[in-house]
Motif scaffolding. Structure first.
Motif, PDB file in Angstrom:
ATOM      1  N   TYR A  23       4.029  55.845  25.783  1.00  0.00           N
ATOM      2  CA  TYR A  23       3.286  56.104  24.558  1.00  0.00           C
ATOM      3  C   TYR A  23       1.566  55.678  24.752  1.00  0.00           C
ATOM      4  CZ  TYR A  23       1.612  54.482  19.886  1.00  0.00           C
ATOM      5  OH  TYR A  23       1.129  54.174  18.608  1.00  0.00           O
ATOM      6  N   PHE A  24       1.211  54.854  25.315  1.00  0.00           N
ATOM      7  CA  PHE A  24      -0.167  54.688  25.573  1.00  0.00           C
ATOM      8  C   PHE A  24      -0.794  55.713  26.264  1.00  0.00           C
ATOM      9  CE2 PHE A  24       0.390  50.424  24.125  1.00  0.00           C
ATOM     10  CZ  PHE A  24      -0.636  50.196  23.508  1.00  0.00           C
ATOM     11  N   ALA A  28      -6.286  58.912  24.714  1.00  0.00           N
ATOM     12  CA  ALA A  28      -7.664  59.580  24.325  1.00  0.00           C
ATOM     13  C   ALA A  28      -8.057  59.257  22.912  1.00  0.00           C
ATOM     14  CB  ALA A  28      -7.296  61.064  24.329  1.00  0.00           C
ATOM     15  N   SER A  29      -7.071  58.892  21.796  1.00  0.00           N
ATOM     16  CA  SER A  29      -7.771  58.625  20.486  1.00  0.00           C
ATOM     17  C   SER A  29      -8.241  57.179  20.436  1.00  0.00           C
ATOM     18  CB  SER A  29      -6.346  58.619  19.688  1.00  0.00           C
ATOM     19  OG  SER A  29      -5.987  59.778  19.565  1.00  0.00           O
ATOM     20  N   LEU A  49     -16.647  56.359  22.643  1.00  0.00           N
ATOM     21  CA  LEU A  49     -17.452  57.384  22.922  1.00  0.00           C
ATOM     22  C   LEU A  49     -18.478  57.697  21.934  1.00  0.00           C
ATOM     23  CD1 LEU A  49     -14.751  59.796  24.453  1.00  0.00           C
ATOM     24  CD2 LEU A  49     -16.711  58.775  25.692  1.00  0.00           C
ATOM     25  N   LYS A  50     -17.853  57.485  20.682  1.00  0.00           N
ATOM     26  CA  LYS A  50     -18.955  57.682  19.330  1.00  0.00           C
ATOM     27  C   LYS A  50     -20.029  56.918  19.454  1.00  0.00           C
ATOM     28  CE  LYS A  50     -18.866  57.634  14.475  1.00  0.00           C
ATOM     29  NZ  LYS A  50     -18.148  57.609  13.082  1.00  0.00           N
ATOM     30  N   ASN A  51     -19.637  55.558  19.839  1.00  0.00           N
ATOM     31  CA  ASN A  51     -20.770  54.590  19.832  1.00  0.00           C
ATOM     32  C   ASN A  51     -21.360  54.219  21.161  1.00  0.00           C
ATOM     33  OD1 ASN A  51     -20.627  52.953  16.984  1.00  0.00           O
ATOM     34  ND2 ASN A  51     -18.441  53.565  17.548  1.00  0.00           N
ATOM     35  N   ASP A  52     -21.128  54.988  22.177  1.00  0.00           N
ATOM     36  CA  ASP A  52     -21.698  54.926  23.546  1.00  0.00           C
ATOM     37  C   ASP A  52     -21.422  53.322  24.128  1.00  0.00           C
ATOM     38  OD1 ASP A  52     -23.061  55.778  25.611  1.00  0.00           O
ATOM     39  OD2 ASP A  52     -24.957  55.262  24.963  1.00  0.00           O
ATOM     40  N   VAL A  53     -20.233  52.838  23.873  1.00  0.00           N
ATOM     41  CA  VAL A  53     -19.637  51.797  24.379  1.00  0.00           C
ATOM     42  C   VAL A  53     -18.826  51.879  25.635  1.00  0.00           C
ATOM     43  CG1 VAL A  53     -18.529  49.601  24.049  1.00  0.00           C
ATOM     44  CG2 VAL A  53     -20.099  50.513  22.443  1.00  0.00           C
ATOM     45  N   LEU A  63      -6.211  51.407  15.986  1.00  0.00           N
ATOM     46  CA  LEU A  63      -7.515  52.079  15.736  1.00  0.00           C
ATOM     47  C   LEU A  63      -8.374  51.292  14.884  1.00  0.00           C
ATOM     48  CD1 LEU A  63      -6.245  56.007  15.658  1.00  0.00           C
ATOM     49  CD2 LEU A  63      -7.971  54.807  17.142  1.00  0.00           C
ATOM     50  N   GLU A  64      -7.834  50.720  13.730  1.00  0.00           N
ATOM     51  CA  GLU A  64      -8.613  49.806  12.768  1.00  0.00           C
ATOM     52  C   GLU A  64      -9.470  48.827  13.660  1.00  0.00           C
ATOM     53  OE1 GLU A  64      -9.275  50.799  10.059  1.00  0.00           O
ATOM     54  OE2 GLU A  64      -7.760  52.104   9.398  1.00  0.00           O
TER      55      GLU A  64
END
Length: 251
Positions: free
Chosen positions: A106-107, A112-113, A119-123, A148-149
């Motif tokens: 599953y993981f 990738a999700s 990736l969006k927050n450059d962390v 995800l939350e």
């Protein structure tokens, strides 16, 4: 750097969303049925607005001002639809279908999700999955939504303080007693700390301190989904490090 070792000998003290008063009837009670019906009706009306606005936007004779205004109307209706779905989940109205799930597979499929918020927050983000984990009993889609939350919250918090993040997936007997028969997921970020007097509030709806683009429902949704799947959810924050604990029942 975040240590890969879990604090077994000196366990963290977690705060839980018990103040939400989640009872056995949370997902099937009268108010949940009412909320589910209202959001369904609202979405039906919004679909009409979205459909007609799309048709109007196809009109080549529409002037620039009219085009811009109609685009705002369509975008607003789409945002309301998204908010409606989040309110439904935060109210404990999400439809949950439990099944046996192989953890490692599953993981590996959805990791990738999980990396996208970082990736969006450059962390910097690391994912550690123990081997030979037992299967768990969850709704695969709802578990992804729950995690995800929390991951989005961790990515934004780490970004503000120049921190990094780590998700660890461990078997029974590592982060919780083996007799509990649970797979534990620990999501840790450095670079931020939640004040002690705020820890009791973070699972409450609309209690966030972020800007107006955030609705303050993310952790409420996580708490509700956890309750519906018999998942234990807790948070600890100290020494500029915040850890969310997600303890999932073995199938």
């Amino acid at each position: 750097m975040i240590s890969a070792e879990l604090p077994v000998s000196n366990p963290l003290s977690f705060v839980y969303p018990t103040h939400l008063n989640l009872g056995e009837q949370t997902s099937e009670g009268f108010h949940q049925e009412l909320l589910r019906g209202l959001t369904h009706k609202l979405n039906n009306m919004l679909a009409i607005i979205q459909g007609f606005s799309s048709l109007i936007l196809m009109n080549k004779a529409l002037d620039e001002s009219g085009l811009e205004n109609m685009q705002h109307i369509k975008e607003a209706s789409l945002n309301i639809s998204a908010l409606s779905e989040r309110i439904r989940a935060a109210g404990g109205c999400a439809k949950v279908s439990l099944q046996s799930l192989q953890v490692e597979d599953y993981f590996n499929v959805i990791q990738a999700s999980f990396r996208e918020p970082f990736l969006k927050n450059d962390v910097e983000f690391d994912l550690e999955i123990a081997s030979h984990l037992p299967s768990i009993k969850v709704d695969p889609t709802k578990l992804k939504d729950l995690l995800l939350e929390i991951l989005k919250n961790a990515a934004e918090a780490a970004s503000k303080g120049g921190g990094r993040a780590l998700m660890q997936v461990t078997g029974p007997g590592v982060a919780s007693p083996a007799t509990d028969n649970r797979v534990d997921i620990l999501i840790t970020n450095t670079g931020s700390q939640i004040a002690a007097n705020k820890l009791e509030e973070i699972f409450k709806p609309f209690s966030g301190t972020k800007n107006s683009h955030h609705l303050g429902l993310g952790l409420t949704i996580a708490a509700m989904l956890a309750h519906q799947m018999d998942i234990r959810l807790g948070v600890n924050s100290q020494d500029h490090t915040t850890t969310f604990w997600v303890s999932v029942p073995v199938a």
